[in-house]
Each structure stands twice: as structure tokens, then as C-alpha cells.
Design a protein around this motif. Structure first.
Motif, mmCIF file in Angstrom:
data_model
loop_
_atom_site.group_PDB
_atom_site.id
_atom_site.type_symbol
_atom_site.label_atom_id
_atom_site.label_comp_id
_atom_site.label_asym_id
_atom_site.label_seq_id
_atom_site.Cartn_x
_atom_site.Cartn_y
_atom_site.Cartn_z
ATOM 1 N N HIS A 142 0.788 -1.243 -0.029
ATOM 2 C CA HIS A 142 -0.014 -0.123 0.029
ATOM 3 C C HIS A 142 0.867 1.091 -0.036
ATOM 4 O O HIS A 142 0.636 2.188 -0.786
ATOM 5 N N TRP A 168 -9.192 0.331 -0.437
ATOM 6 C CA TRP A 168 -9.372 -0.484 0.798
ATOM 7 C C TRP A 168 -10.751 -0.092 1.576
ATOM 8 O O TRP A 168 -11.370 -1.035 2.035
ATOM 9 N N ARG A 169 -10.939 1.055 1.785
ATOM 10 C CA ARG A 169 -12.135 1.580 2.620
ATOM 11 C C ARG A 169 -13.351 1.414 1.776
ATOM 12 O O ARG A 169 -14.562 1.113 2.519
ATOM 13 N N GLU A 170 -13.218 0.738 0.631
ATOM 14 C CA GLU A 170 -14.708 0.504 -0.068
ATOM 15 C C GLU A 170 -14.898 -0.985 -0.258
ATOM 16 O O GLU A 170 -15.892 -1.358 -1.021
ATOM 17 N N SER A 217 -14.847 -4.960 1.658
ATOM 18 C CA SER A 217 -15.364 -5.804 3.107
ATOM 19 C C SER A 217 -14.146 -6.751 2.931
ATOM 20 O O SER A 217 -14.313 -7.671 3.945
ATOM 21 N N ARG A 276 -7.270 -3.036 8.372
ATOM 22 C CA ARG A 276 -7.596 -1.552 8.032
ATOM 23 C C ARG A 276 -6.953 -0.565 9.033
ATOM 24 O O ARG A 276 -6.624 0.382 8.561
ATOM 25 N N ALA A 324 -4.479 2.453 7.374
ATOM 26 C CA ALA A 324 -4.733 3.775 7.546
ATOM 27 C C ALA A 324 -3.750 4.458 8.219
ATOM 28 O O ALA A 324 -3.385 5.558 7.912
ATOM 29 N N GLU A 332 -1.047 5.000 5.612
ATOM 30 C CA GLU A 332 -1.610 6.136 4.873
ATOM 31 C C GLU A 332 -0.975 7.436 5.501
ATOM 32 O O GLU A 332 -0.290 8.308 4.737
ATOM 33 N N GLU A 360 -6.919 4.158 16.673
ATOM 34 C CA GLU A 360 -7.514 3.103 16.266
ATOM 35 C C GLU A 360 -6.442 1.809 16.047
ATOM 36 O O GLU A 360 -6.808 0.783 16.376
#
Length: 160
Positions: free
Chosen positions: A54, A88-90, A92, A99, A103, A106, A123
Motif C-alpha cells: 500500500h 481498501w475503505r470501499e 469488505s 484496516r 490507515a 497512509e 484506532e
């Protein structure tokens, strides 16, 4: 319209490599390799490769994208998950822990776009033990360093 398979359909060569750090800065390169080994200790291998791919996609490092996606597939990662990393957020297809790692990757990779927000860090801290979180941060910082080496020196993956 007829489509022909002439030289215009041939792959374009990658740009020539600019410089070889292993040859010209061997002590630095050895140190980076040692940092890599230290950074990945204690990080789940699946999460490690997802984060590496990523960050490399964000940074546009073709060499690292190729290397780490190949490694991920060898370790059982599914192609559709790798291909969907930019979105990836879009999907499942990723666990809450994955996740959180994506994040965090990123935020660290895109540091100038808002630093690492507390919500993103919190998180990740909720899903990783402190030592594992420290190692994950080290891993993300390290892949970003490798990406900068690859992009600056114009490393290209081998032809396939």
C-alpha cells in the motif's frame, strides 16, 4: 479497424537506473537492510506485506510494489485484495486490524497531508499491542525509506 501486433504494442522499457546505492553507498545499504530486518520482527507477515504494498503504491515505487506483491502472493495473499488496496475503505475484504494498519500506513506515508491524526493512531493502538504497534510504525517508516531509494534511483522490477 484491424489491430496488429507490431512494435507499437511492445512494452516500453523502464527508465534507466540513475544510481546504485548498494554499489556506491554499501555501508548505508547494509544498514538499511539491517533496519528492514529489525522493523519487521513481530509484525504479522500478512499485515506487513499489505502495508508495504500500500505505501509503495502511494509512493509510486514500481520495484517495491512488484517485490512485495510477489512476496504477499507467495505467502497466500489473494490477488483481489492486493489490487483493491488503493480502495481498501470501499471493500469488505480487510479485517478491522488490517484496516487500522492501512490507515496508519497512509497517514505516515502522506505525512504532509495532515500528519498522523489522533483518531488514526488511536484506532491502530486499539488493535495492536504497544510493542507490535511500535514495530508496525518502524516497518511503515522503513518501507517509505525503501520507496524513496527505489524512486530516486529509478529501480525497476525485472521483466516478466
Amino acid at each position: 479497424m484491424t489491430i496488429t501486433n507490431d512494435s507499437t504494442d511492445a512494452p516500453v522499457s523502464a527508465p534507466a537506473q540513475r544510481i546504485s546505492l548498494p554499489d556506491l553507498a554499501p555501508e548505508y545499504y547494509k544498514a538499511m537492510s539491517a533496519v528492514e530486518r529489525a522493523a519487521r520482527q513481530g509484525v504479522d507477515p500478512v499485515i506487513a506485506e499489505l502495508v508495504k504494498v500500500h505505501a509503495s503504491m502511494i509512493n509510486g515505487c514500481s520495484f517495491c510494489i512488484d517485490m512485495h506483491s510477489t512476496d504477499a502472493v507467495k505467502n497466500g495473499e489473494q490477488h483481489h485484495r492486493l489490487l483493491s488496496l488503493p480502495a481498501w475503505r470501499e471493500t469488505s475484504w480487510f479485517t478491522a486490524k488490517e484496516r487500522a494498519a492501512l490507515a496508519l500506513a497512509e497517514s505516515i506515508t502522506l505525512l504532509t497531508q495532515g500528519h498522523v491524526p489522533d483518531a488514526v493512531y488511536d484506532e491502530a493502538a486499539a488493535h495492536f499491542e504497544q510493542v507490535e504497534l511500535a514495530q508496525l510504525i518502524a516497518l511503515i517508516i522503513t518501507i517509505n525509506s525503501w520507496n524513496r531509494i527505489g524512486v530516486t534511483s529509478r529501480l525497476s522490477p525485472a521483466a516478466k
